[in-house]
Design a protein around this motif. Sequence first.
Motif, short mmCIF file in Angstrom:
data_model
loop_
_atom_site.label_atom_id
_atom_site.label_comp_id
_atom_site.label_asym_id
_atom_site.label_seq_id
_atom_site.Cartn_x
_atom_site.Cartn_y
_atom_site.Cartn_z
N TRP A 497 1.04 -1.46 -0.04
CA TRP A 497 0.09 0.06 0.01
C TRP A 497 1.11 0.73 0.65
O TRP A 497 -0.15 2.49 -0.44
CB TRP A 497 -0.77 0.00 1.13
N SER A 498 2.51 1.21 0.01
CA SER A 498 2.46 2.67 0.42
C SER A 498 3.01 3.10 -1.02
O SER A 498 3.24 4.54 -0.56
CB SER A 498 4.19 2.46 0.93
N PRO A 499 2.56 2.84 -2.27
CA PRO A 499 2.46 4.33 -3.16
C PRO A 499 1.62 4.63 -3.17
O PRO A 499 1.70 5.57 -3.81
CB PRO A 499 2.36 2.51 -4.29
N PHE A 500 0.75 3.98 -2.74
CA PHE A 500 -0.80 5.15 -2.21
C PHE A 500 -0.95 6.53 -1.67
O PHE A 500 -1.29 7.15 -1.35
CB PHE A 500 -1.90 4.54 -1.79
N ALA A 501 0.42 6.09 -0.66
CA ALA A 501 0.86 7.62 -0.12
C ALA A 501 0.74 8.49 -1.14
O ALA A 501 1.69 9.75 -0.34
CB ALA A 501 1.88 6.88 1.08
N MET A 502 1.72 8.12 -1.69
CA MET A 502 2.45 9.44 -2.54
C MET A 502 1.36 9.65 -3.66
O MET A 502 1.29 11.10 -4.24
CB MET A 502 3.21 8.91 -4.06
N ALA A 505 -4.46 14.10 -1.40
CA ALA A 505 -5.65 13.98 -0.62
C ALA A 505 -6.81 13.60 -1.76
O ALA A 505 -7.60 12.78 -1.64
CB ALA A 505 -5.57 14.83 0.56
N PRO A 506 -7.22 14.74 -2.49
CA PRO A 506 -7.70 14.90 -3.42
C PRO A 506 -8.12 13.33 -4.99
O PRO A 506 -8.80 12.79 -5.02
CB PRO A 506 -7.84 15.56 -4.03
N GLU A 507 -6.69 13.06 -4.81
CA GLU A 507 -6.35 11.67 -5.49
C GLU A 507 -6.96 11.02 -5.19
O GLU A 507 -7.81 9.79 -5.84
CB GLU A 507 -5.22 11.67 -6.16
N ARG A 508 -6.94 10.62 -4.11
CA ARG A 508 -6.78 9.49 -2.90
C ARG A 508 -8.22 9.13 -3.16
O ARG A 508 -8.86 8.38 -2.88
CB ARG A 508 -6.09 9.17 -1.58
N GLU A 509 -9.42 10.87 -2.86
CA GLU A 509 -10.59 10.26 -2.25
C GLU A 509 -11.27 9.99 -3.47
O GLU A 509 -12.28 9.51 -3.77
CB GLU A 509 -10.76 11.57 -2.12
N LEU A 510 -10.51 10.65 -4.92
CA LEU A 510 -10.88 9.96 -6.21
C LEU A 510 -11.18 8.25 -5.95
O LEU A 510 -12.34 7.73 -7.21
CB LEU A 510 -10.27 10.58 -6.95
N GLU A 522 -7.74 -1.63 3.80
CA GLU A 522 -6.35 -1.73 4.24
C GLU A 522 -5.68 -0.62 4.15
O GLU A 522 -5.16 -0.42 5.28
CB GLU A 522 -5.82 -2.64 3.40
N PHE A 523 -5.63 0.15 3.33
CA PHE A 523 -4.77 1.25 3.21
C PHE A 523 -5.17 2.62 4.37
O PHE A 523 -4.05 2.84 4.75
CB PHE A 523 -5.08 2.07 1.46
N ASP A 524 -6.77 2.91 3.78
CA ASP A 524 -6.85 3.88 4.99
C ASP A 524 -6.33 3.11 6.50
O ASP A 524 -6.05 4.24 7.15
CB ASP A 524 -9.02 3.98 5.20
N HIS A 525 -6.56 1.89 7.24
CA HIS A 525 -6.32 1.73 8.11
C HIS A 525 -4.31 1.53 8.46
O HIS A 525 -3.62 2.58 9.28
CB HIS A 525 -6.37 -0.01 8.67
N TYR A 526 -4.17 1.94 7.43
CA TYR A 526 -2.88 1.44 7.34
C TYR A 526 -2.14 3.58 7.42
O TYR A 526 -1.50 3.37 8.03
CB TYR A 526 -1.80 1.38 6.15
N ARG A 527 -2.55 4.01 6.41
CA ARG A 527 -2.57 5.84 6.51
C ARG A 527 -2.63 6.48 7.71
O ARG A 527 -1.58 6.79 8.17
CB ARG A 527 -3.03 6.06 5.72
#
Length: 603
Positions: A497-502, A505-510, A522-527
Amino acid sequence: MAPATAAVVTVPLGPEAPTRAGVWAAILTSVHRAGLLPDEALYRAVVALAGGSGDPGDIARAALAQVSTSLGLTVIGPVPETARAAVLRDAREAHGVSLRFDRPATADTALERALRAGDLAEADRVAWREHPFTSPLGGRLTRLEPSDLREYPMLALRAGVAMYARDQTRGRADAYFTVATRSGSRIGELTEPVPRAVAHAVMSMAHRRLGDNERMLHHTHRAVEVLEPIAIARRATGQEAEAVAMGLDQAGISLYLGGDGMAARRVFEALAVHAAAAELPVRINRAQALLALLDAVEGRMNSTEQRLLRIDPSAWPEGWDGSHLAKPAHIAKASLLTSRADPMGALEVLRLVESDYPTADFWGPMHVIRLTAAGLAEDEQLMARFVQDAEAHPGPRLPRTAASMDLGHAIISGLAPHIVAPRPPYAARSEAARAISALALVRTRPAAAAEAAASIENGMPAVQIFVLLVRFLAAREQDRPAAAAEVAALANHHGLWSPFAMLTAPERELLRALAPEGALAEFDHYRTRALTGQGDVVLTEGEHRVLAALATGASRPEMARDLHLSLNTVKSHLRALYLKLGVTTRDQALQRARSLGLMRRHG
């Protein structure tokens, strides 16, 4: 015999036949672990023994004089006759010490006899005939200076290997390897195929330490063409089995650092088959550790976790948890902790293996994990320090190192572009860095970013997730749900899931809005855990009970008896517990459990 009130201490040795100084270092370490020898006494003695700055018996007796009780020592492991006789003589002269060996002495080799006689020409000649590199010959050989060995390159190679195997002397190894590389053309004098192949494997190690990629790979391929078929056919036994394992180990590392990860994986798989067939428990662990590291580098985090679970901590000899053999396991665990939302825990694990960070074989993965963990924790000061460290100590001059430097630059530029400016994809030296650069470019030039990502053929999950993120962000609106589902599925499949950290915030919401429901849970919990520093460790009931038993100082058999479990079940719980905590020893487990508040839950 020791008095009935004597403290009984078991002293396990490694699989290699040690020297007199090596036996005493192991004894003093075990006495210290038993809580009987002060820290300062151990430190002074081990430094003196490693440096050859005095008689080993005198050094050991001075340290043992600070033990307040009589000792009954049992040494477990192979020891040459001369070293055994010397240690027994030393022990007889120590007050209140009774010592015995639990195995017959190993015979002195012709090489040991030549070294003892000071006949370096004979030692150099004999070394090419005997099975090379299955014992360190440490003290006597490593007291010779590189300048003494200019005419004896095989002895220089042996000294370099012995130096490199110990943290205290690793910094001196390269001087011996420089002398040793002159001997490459003489390997052909070996008539037996296995000794010749192992010599090629260790010569590849010398060349990689010196940054000579071409010669490193030449010797590597000569080693693999002999050793890999022997390993797959399970033909090696006895002393030859350890030699084959050592040769495969070093050849695989050279292939990895030379940039051929697929060939390295094949060799490490052969090592796993061979070690299991030959019943070499330390090498079984080592093979799984090396394969776990390759999985982690490629982003196969679920596979990394499964391989780490196959490692039996009890199979590592005492004191080897931070040694060169266990380092790939530590680095793989750090990578797993990073992907599982505990970046600061990952950095803690890396501290166990950072003593030789500037020259480590696995400098590249360590560098990338350090930067990723600091970035995920959003600790800009730490990121900047790690960037400076890498610039000051750029690691071995080999293809994999250059690719790791490039990847590290891309990671920091993606997480903190004000610290390191992003590069365009065409300037990246590796496909992983090109994919991350394309992700940065997609926000301003989506078509160019999509074109750059489409040209990437690397199939590693760590690369493909970035490619899919670029495709998602560059896609037309009607194509984005399918792209979102594809990238979420790949991330879930590999636990990465670490690539999603890059993403912003708007991109993650989309992405969250368009992906299947719950796909990013899982990513939300992770972050959340990564940013709050709460690396939540969830233990099973069995792991809780074993943790509580660990705190009492119980041995594994005692745990099995007191908890009414089989010994194998106790070992399984310990493996899972150590993996979740990112540790390899009892003391580390208890310290980590206390820092996470797990001990308080037991009262």
